[in-house]
Design an enzyme around this catalytic site. Structure first.
Site, PDB file in Angstrom:
ATOM      1  CB  CYS A 130     -21.796  22.096 111.424  1.00 24.85           C
ATOM      2  SG  CYS A 130     -20.919  23.299 110.819  1.00 24.85           S
ATOM      3  CB  CYS A 183     -25.084  29.274 121.278  1.00 26.47           C
ATOM      4  SG  CYS A 183     -25.838  30.949 120.901  1.00 26.47           S
ATOM      5  CG  ASP A 235      -6.091  30.728 109.675  1.00 25.86           C
ATOM      6  OD1 ASP A 235      -6.520  30.191 110.403  1.00 25.86           O
ATOM      7  OD2 ASP A 235      -6.216  31.970 109.230  1.00 25.86           O
ATOM      8  CG  ASP A 236      -9.750  27.795 110.947  1.00 23.34           C
ATOM      9  OD1 ASP A 236     -10.537  28.537 110.288  1.00 23.34           O
ATOM     10  OD2 ASP A 236      -9.174  28.106 111.906  1.00 23.34           O
TER      11      ASP A 236
END
Ligand code: SF4
Length: 485
Positions: free
Chosen positions: A265, A29, A374-375
């Site tokens: 985060c 969100c 890639d992450d």
């Protein structure tokens, strides 16, 4: 009204917000709010939501106050699908607005769960938007239902509206302060009343929330890229446990909850946030480049070219390439026009989904030794598909490099992750994962370098999905990191 009594955590810790089948960490969100008289706030809020679309694609909505009541426009789909008529509310003499893009970590993708939520209570109308996840949502809901509450949605965001209504004998600020004492987990809430906008960030500051100024008026947003889009200037981050009240008298800031250990985060830097956003003054693109540089130093590879998985890994891939002096190439093309709803969660469709979304440029990778950055690796199924795709396109070698450590634990703070059993990093070591995904070599960035690249201290970050150490206590103890790492 008698004081609500809530017991602390019960034995039933709520399930992690799992939508089984996901192979990416998924956003949870985006919120935006503005308080400004005499402006076309609907259009402005829609523009801001376009900038936050990456944080949630399941529903979108705007609530608008004209000083006497609140109007709502929301639905299931992308901003461009739901808020189609930008002139729809231009004639409403608005004083404030909040907007939301939703990813359903809690409550599923049901239409009634689209936000803003609008309630009527004794002090008038109240629109609520939420980014995060309440880890004690299930228990709060049971307590409220035991006392007669009837819920219209299955979201944890509605809980706070009920709590505010229960404590509504004071003004919003007082009610909100009382309501907040019951909440555990990650939350950024924006509340719109007929004549004020209120923003609050949880005491750990798990997800970002920034304050800006647009045409002399205050705005709030999950990410600063929304400010850039509408031409607002960034003022600062909202502090953990801070409440800001914006009304015709300007802005009032209050520390309504004791600030606890900051626990931003770390995945906001690695994957979620847009590269043009700044979080705690750090530019996300530059942090990702640093992740890539360190990854190159720790896990070098002899290769002809470096490519990244669009879009989130492109910055890290460019840093990796620069550090080793290997050409950076566009090896993968992402189809951005496939909506999430098209990719159904059934296994066979899911694996097909990777092909629908990504396609290698054959002429670029043919006969080459390719580093693919890639992450993260979550389940491993996407990585396997990706590696296979490069080999099929003619790559001679595929060296998979991950710009973060193995994901070993699920998230309880609003990020959609699989369960422990489904996280490949929680039960396989690096070599076993390499074999599983079929890469020529596999290398992860170390935990220490991941933290250092953010420019923040470990004590200021949530790194629980890499370490198993949760900043908000999780009932049943913490996950112990396996010896193999
Ligand atoms: S557990 Fe992981 S994804 Fe969740 S808030 Fe912490 S660092 Fe972010």
């Amino acid at each position: 009204m008698s004081q609500l009594k809530f017991e602390p955590f019960g034995d039933n810790y709520p399930e992690c917000s799992v939508t089984s089948g996901k192979d990416r960490m998924e956003e949870a969100c985006g919120v935006f709010g503005v308080f400004a008289s005499g402006e076309d706030l609907f259009r402005l809020t829609c523009f801001a939501l376009f900038a936050l679309q990456h944080r949630g694609q399941e529903s979108a909505g705007v609530a608008l106050s004209d000083g006497n009541g609140i109007y709502l426009n929301k639905g299931v789909g992308l901003v461009s699908e739901v808020l189609t008529d930008l002139d729809a509310m231009k004639d409403i003499p608005s004083v404030g607005a909040v907007g939301h893009v939703r990813y359903s970590t809690a409550g599923g993708g049901r239409p009634e769960n689209a936000q803003p939520l609008l309630i009527e209570y004794r002090h008038g109308s109240l629109a609520v938007v939420h980014n995060g996840n309440l880890i004690n949502a299930m228990e709060l809901r049971e307590n409220l239902e035991d006392q007669g509450s009837i819920f219209q949605t299955t979201t944890d965001s509605e809980l706070v509206a009920h709590l505010i209504a229960r404590y509504g004998y004071g003004d919003l600020e007082a009610s909100l302060k009382s309501a907040l004492t019951h909440l555990q987990g990650a939350y950024n809430f924006l509340f719109l009343t007929e004549n004020s906008l209120v923003g609050v960030r949880d005491p750990h500051g798990i997800h970002p929330l920034s304050l800006g100024k647009w045409n002399g008026h205050y705005v709030l947003a999950s990410e600063t890229c929304a400010f850039d889009t509408i031409g607002a200037e960034v003022i600062r981050d909202i502090e953990p446990g801070e409440m800001v009240i914006i009304d015709q008298n300007g802005l009032t800031s209050k520390q309504v909850l004791p600030s606890q250990r900051q626990a931003l985060c770390v995945f906001e830097f690695i994957y979620f946030a847009r590269p043009d956003s700044n979080i705690h003054g750090k530019n996300v693109h530059l942090v990702r480049k640093e992740l890539g540089r360190r990854l190159a130093r720790e896990q070098p590879a002899e290769a002809d070219l470096v490519t990244g998985v669009p879009d989130s890994s492109l910055s890290a891939a460019s840093g990796f390439a620069e550090e080793l002096g290997i050409p950076y190439e566009m090896g993968l093309i992402k189809n951005k026009y496939i909506g999430r709803t098209f990719i159904q969660p059934k296994q066979e469709i899911r694996s097909l989904g990777v092909q629908l979304k990504l396609n290698p440029i054959f002429k670029v990778v043919e006969g080459k030794r390719v580093v693919v950055v890639d992450d993260s690796i979550v389940r491993g199924t996407t990585s396997k598909k990706l590696v296979n795709m490069f080999f099929k396109a003619g790559a001679r070698e595929v060296h998979l490099r991950i710009s973060s450590p193995p994901v070993i634990a699920p998230c309880y703070y609003g990020i959609d992750t699989p369960t422990y059993e489904e996280l490949i990093g929680s039960y396989k070591d690096t070599e076993a994962i390499r074999k599983e995904v079929g890469a020529t070599s596999l290398g992860y960035l170390s935990y220490e370098s991941t933290v250092q690249s953010s420019g923040l201290c470990e004590s200021e970050l949530c790194t629980a999905c890499f370490s198993g150490k949760y900043p908000v206590e999780i009932e049943g103890g913490t996950y112990e990191r396996s010896e193999k790492f």
